[in-house]
Design a protein around this motif. Sequence first.
Motif, PDB file in Angstrom:
ATOM      1  N   GLU A 286       0.806  -1.223   0.000  1.00 46.32           N
ATOM      2  CA  GLU A 286       0.000   0.000   0.000  1.00 46.32           C
ATOM      3  C   GLU A 286       0.837   1.270   0.000  1.00 46.32           C
ATOM      4  OE1 GLU A 286       0.634  -1.487   4.179  1.00 46.32           O
ATOM      5  OE2 GLU A 286       0.008  -2.325   2.242  1.00 46.32           O
ATOM      6  N   LYS A 287       2.125   1.135   0.271  1.00 44.13           N
ATOM      7  CA  LYS A 287       3.021   2.296   0.208  1.00 44.13           C
ATOM      8  C   LYS A 287       3.568   2.527  -1.191  1.00 44.13           C
ATOM      9  CE  LYS A 287       4.583   1.638   4.994  1.00 44.13           C
ATOM     10  NZ  LYS A 287       5.773   1.387   5.867  1.00 44.13           N
ATOM     11  N   GLY A 288       3.180   1.671  -2.108  1.00 43.95           N
ATOM     12  CA  GLY A 288       3.676   1.805  -3.477  1.00 43.95           C
ATOM     13  C   GLY A 288       5.055   1.224  -3.660  1.00 43.95           C
ATOM     14  N   GLU A 289       5.453   0.322  -2.772  1.00 46.51           N
ATOM     15  CA  GLU A 289       6.782  -0.305  -2.868  1.00 46.51           C
ATOM     16  C   GLU A 289       6.671  -1.603  -3.666  1.00 46.51           C
ATOM     17  OE1 GLU A 289       8.428   1.284   1.488  1.00 46.51           O
ATOM     18  OE2 GLU A 289       7.474  -0.700   1.293  1.00 46.51           O
ATOM     19  N   PHE A 290       7.369  -1.645  -4.793  1.00 44.88           N
ATOM     20  CA  PHE A 290       7.314  -2.789  -5.706  1.00 44.88           C
ATOM     21  C   PHE A 290       8.537  -3.677  -5.497  1.00 44.88           C
ATOM     22  CE2 PHE A 290       8.608  -4.805  -9.699  1.00 44.88           C
ATOM     23  CZ  PHE A 290       7.445  -5.468 -10.068  1.00 44.88           C
ATOM     24  N   THR A 291       8.307  -4.986  -5.408  1.00 45.52           N
ATOM     25  CA  THR A 291       9.409  -5.941  -5.283  1.00 45.52           C
ATOM     26  C   THR A 291       9.153  -7.130  -6.203  1.00 45.52           C
ATOM     27  OG1 THR A 291       8.332  -7.051  -3.423  1.00 45.52           O
ATOM     28  CG2 THR A 291       9.944  -5.327  -2.892  1.00 45.52           C
ATOM     29  N   CYS A 292      10.245  -7.653  -6.760  1.00 43.60           N
ATOM     30  CA  CYS A 292      10.145  -8.835  -7.614  1.00 43.60           C
ATOM     31  C   CYS A 292      11.518  -9.498  -7.683  1.00 43.60           C
ATOM     32  CB  CYS A 292       9.677  -8.462  -9.027  1.00 43.60           C
ATOM     33  SG  CYS A 292       9.512  -9.876 -10.140  1.00 43.60           S
ATOM     34  N   PRO A 293      11.611 -10.790  -7.420  1.00 46.05           N
ATOM     35  CA  PRO A 293      12.916 -11.466  -7.469  1.00 46.05           C
ATOM     36  C   PRO A 293      13.459 -11.623  -8.882  1.00 46.05           C
ATOM     37  CG  PRO A 293      11.162 -13.064  -7.097  1.00 46.05           C
ATOM     38  CD  PRO A 293      10.531 -11.709  -7.019  1.00 46.05           C
ATOM     39  N   ILE A 294      12.608 -11.410  -9.890  1.00 43.09           N
ATOM     40  CA  ILE A 294      13.039 -11.525 -11.294  1.00 43.09           C
ATOM     41  C   ILE A 294      13.402 -10.125 -11.774  1.00 43.09           C
ATOM     42  CG2 ILE A 294      12.391 -12.317 -13.599  1.00 43.09           C
ATOM     43  CD1 ILE A 294      10.161 -13.986 -12.212  1.00 43.09           C
ATOM     44  N   THR A 295      14.662  -9.902 -12.047  1.00 41.48           N
ATOM     45  CA  THR A 295      15.119  -8.535 -12.355  1.00 41.48           C
ATOM     46  C   THR A 295      14.833  -8.117 -13.791  1.00 41.48           C
ATOM     47  OG1 THR A 295      17.323  -9.424 -12.853  1.00 41.48           O
ATOM     48  CG2 THR A 295      16.924  -8.628 -10.608  1.00 41.48           C
ATOM     49  N   SER A 296      14.911  -9.057 -14.728  1.00 39.56           N
ATOM     50  CA  SER A 296      14.708  -8.742 -16.140  1.00 39.56           C
ATOM     51  C   SER A 296      13.226  -8.644 -16.471  1.00 39.56           C
ATOM     52  CB  SER A 296      15.356  -9.815 -17.018  1.00 39.56           C
ATOM     53  OG  SER A 296      14.881  -9.746 -18.348  1.00 39.56           O
ATOM     54  N   LYS A 297      12.840  -7.560 -17.147  1.00 33.21           N
ATOM     55  CA  LYS A 297      11.439  -7.399 -17.533  1.00 33.21           C
ATOM     56  C   LYS A 297      11.017  -8.471 -18.533  1.00 33.21           C
ATOM     57  CE  LYS A 297      11.696  -2.907 -18.510  1.00 33.21           C
ATOM     58  NZ  LYS A 297      11.254  -1.555 -18.910  1.00 33.21           N
ATOM     59  N   ARG A 298      11.936  -8.866 -19.396  1.00 23.60           N
ATOM     60  CA  ARG A 298      11.608  -9.923 -20.361  1.00 23.60           C
ATOM     61  C   ARG A 298      11.366 -11.250 -19.643  1.00 23.60           C
ATOM     62  NH1 ARG A 298      11.253 -11.210 -25.445  1.00 23.60           N
ATOM     63  NH2 ARG A 298      11.767 -13.297 -26.160  1.00 23.60           N
ATOM     64  N   ASN A 299      12.188 -11.554 -18.657  1.00 25.62           N
ATOM     65  CA  ASN A 299      11.996 -12.797 -17.918  1.00 25.62           C
ATOM     66  C   ASN A 299      10.708 -12.782 -17.098  1.00 25.62           C
ATOM     67  OD1 ASN A 299      14.306 -13.952 -18.946  1.00 25.62           O
ATOM     68  ND2 ASN A 299      15.589 -13.337 -17.213  1.00 25.62           N
ATOM     69  N   ARG A 300      10.335 -11.594 -16.612  1.00 25.16           N
ATOM     70  CA  ARG A 300       9.052 -11.484 -15.920  1.00 25.16           C
ATOM     71  C   ARG A 300       7.919 -11.857 -16.878  1.00 25.16           C
ATOM     72  NH1 ARG A 300      10.033  -5.561 -13.059  1.00 25.16           N
ATOM     73  NH2 ARG A 300      11.734  -6.248 -11.669  1.00 25.16           N
ATOM     74  N   PHE A 301       8.018 -11.385 -18.118  1.00 25.97           N
ATOM     75  CA  PHE A 301       6.995 -11.709 -19.103  1.00 25.97           C
ATOM     76  C   PHE A 301       6.963 -13.204 -19.395  1.00 25.97           C
ATOM     77  CE2 PHE A 301       6.039 -12.564 -23.607  1.00 25.97           C
ATOM     78  CZ  PHE A 301       4.688 -12.239 -23.602  1.00 25.97           C
ATOM     79  N   LEU A 302       8.125 -13.824 -19.496  1.00 26.55           N
ATOM     80  CA  LEU A 302       8.177 -15.255 -19.794  1.00 26.55           C
ATOM     81  C   LEU A 302       7.496 -16.075 -18.703  1.00 26.55           C
ATOM     82  CD1 LEU A 302      11.794 -15.605 -21.243  1.00 26.55           C
ATOM     83  CD2 LEU A 302       9.623 -15.541 -22.491  1.00 26.55           C
ATOM     84  N   VAL A 303       7.641 -15.629 -17.449  1.00 19.45           N
ATOM     85  CA  VAL A 303       6.944 -16.304 -16.355  1.00 19.45           C
ATOM     86  C   VAL A 303       5.437 -16.156 -16.523  1.00 19.45           C
ATOM     87  CG1 VAL A 303       6.508 -16.277 -13.868  1.00 19.45           C
ATOM     88  CG2 VAL A 303       8.849 -16.084 -14.726  1.00 19.45           C
ATOM     89  N   LEU A 304       5.000 -14.956 -16.886  1.00 19.53           N
ATOM     90  CA  LEU A 304       3.571 -14.709 -17.066  1.00 19.53           C
ATOM     91  C   LEU A 304       2.997 -15.532 -18.215  1.00 19.53           C
ATOM     92  CD1 LEU A 304       3.512 -10.804 -16.693  1.00 19.53           C
ATOM     93  CD2 LEU A 304       2.850 -12.488 -14.986  1.00 19.53           C
ATOM     94  N   ALA A 305       3.779 -15.679 -19.284  1.00 18.59           N
ATOM     95  CA  ALA A 305       3.297 -16.357 -20.488  1.00 18.59           C
ATOM     96  C   ALA A 305       3.495 -17.866 -20.440  1.00 18.59           C
ATOM     97  CB  ALA A 305       4.011 -15.779 -21.711  1.00 18.59           C
TER      98      ALA A 305
END
Length: 654
Positions: A286-305
């Motif tokens: 709720e503070k607007g703090e974003f965290t993700c163990p996957i640093t690459s945006k492309r790899n984040r997409f691959l997980v989603l897809a």
Amino acid sequence: MERTSARLAVLLPQLLSVDSGSIAGQPCSNQPAKISESTLLKLKTLLVHDHHEMREKFWNMVHTDPTFKQSFWVTIEEERENSFAKLKKVAREGFISVLNFRDDPLKIFAAHELMSVVDYSATTKMTVQFNLFGGTVLKLGTDRHHGDFLTQIDQCEAVGCFALTELGFGNNAVEMQTTATYDQDTDSFIINSPTTLSQKYWITNSAVHAQWVVVFAQLHVKGVNEGIHGFLVRLRNPDMTPCKGISIHDMGAKIGCNGVDNGKLIFDHVRVPRTSLLDSTSKLNEKGEFTCPITSKRNRFLVLADQLLSGRLCIASMCLASSKTSLITALRYASSRLTVGPTGKSDTPIFDYQIQQRQLVPLVAESVAMTVGLNLVKRTYHETTVGAKKNDESAHKWLVILCCVIKPMVTWHSERTAAVCRERCGGQGYLLVNKFGFAITGSHAGMTAEGDNAVLMQKVSKEVLALIQTGSYKPASAQKPKQISKNCFSTYRYLFRTRENILFSGLGKSIQKGMSEGKDIFEIWMKEQSDAVQASARAFGEKIVVEEFIRVIEENSGDSEVRAVLASILASYVWFVVEKDLGWFVTSGLLTPEEGKTAVEFSRQCCKDLAPVAVDFVSTAFGMRGEKKGEKGERGERERRKETEKGEGYFFDN
């Protein structure tokens, strides 16, 4: 006049002895030598692979439940409701659950195979509801998205869709333009389609039935683009009107699969709560703090897809089942349709002639080969997602390659099979009730869904080349045998392993040469070596299938009759493939011109060998129907003809 009457006397019993114009008649009495019933059942158990009791239960339901009664003279609106009714029935009878992705993914693939024979549109809606939508909520969501909601998905009480594809970004989804901007003041996301090209396109279930949608969008937090993420968004209100800010447009009539309600979606600054983010990997507090163990945006997409992988197996399962029903219908018709024989009388089944055998028998062999290959990939999926190799990264990479190669191979086979079967049945094959039209349009949908086939084959070659370069994969080599033999595993290994070696080696050298000349890899890959890329991927896939087929035969070597039947089918598939690509095999030096002529003769002989048992084989070993209760004629000829006049009849009823 007498000749015409005699002709009708032969034709009418054939045309009127089956339901609703169906041409899937019984083999004629002079059918040649048969495979024993016990062996046919063993082959069925082997090829059908899994969930045998569930499949029998399904067929029994289909044959008795009026929900599955076919109606052809219907509007698009009625067709959509009919398909949705079938989906709900199958879901509520427990044939499929989104939770199967956690414990039994093979059941999901089996459900798609079964349902596609009944209604391809209902199966398409199924794969979106349970695989793309439900599977994504399951895998990318957390407890806040699960609980009762997963049960509602299973019961088709919460119907969803999967909004990934955009009008301008079909095969380049990573560059999509839909945005989800976090507004910290209201603790919500604003989902927006900023351009015409950003509208979500071809979204199954969206035009009529979906109340929910998983929207993929570029996530913006405090001015930073964090890449593509998924959001669970309410699409329609309880009264089924679109939610505020969402425009839903029906895609309209298509060349087939009109029971599927495809739509396009436009989001006009739609506010959704922060909890809409599917947050199994990416977190936003709720503070607007974003965290993700996957640093690459492309790899984040691959997980989603990642759900697209199982989607490709669902499509392959659907299309392969469709090709099998096409073959059952075509072969039964060919063995019972009488035409002019040596005496001038109409007393000879058209399947006695080489022109029919050469067209149909290789497709039977290819269907079995595709079944063997798809079973391998389904087992690999199970092992890699819920089995012993669940956390094995290298196994997952291999799974990606296998999923990407089997879907194109199967869907291309399905389209070719449906078209050939339709043609070989003549005018009767043009009747809608014989379902060749459904098979053709269904396969065309499969060829471009969850990744265009040609694009997927590019990915196969790219990934295999990368594995070769790192030493993770080394194409097996094989010495040329002293003599090319029709039924010799060493001959098969030599042809298929060596072809794969030559093609990938040549592709790698061409890329190196081009880059040494200062060319860009993109230019080489996309504009100069496209043919080699496609050929290499196909050679890889066909080699995988042949080697798995050999393994299956050797595993069943204790049963001489099962082994003999499988070996004959493999030989037919091998020489069918070699004959189609004969120019390459000869010009590359794998076969001499004389050996090339021999290969064609092998292919002809294989057709002749398998033809006498083809009808019995496909009728039982394909496992495309369960045992019906009661006699075929229990409803009576008069009742069936009335249903024919109304354009109705039970599925595959003959």
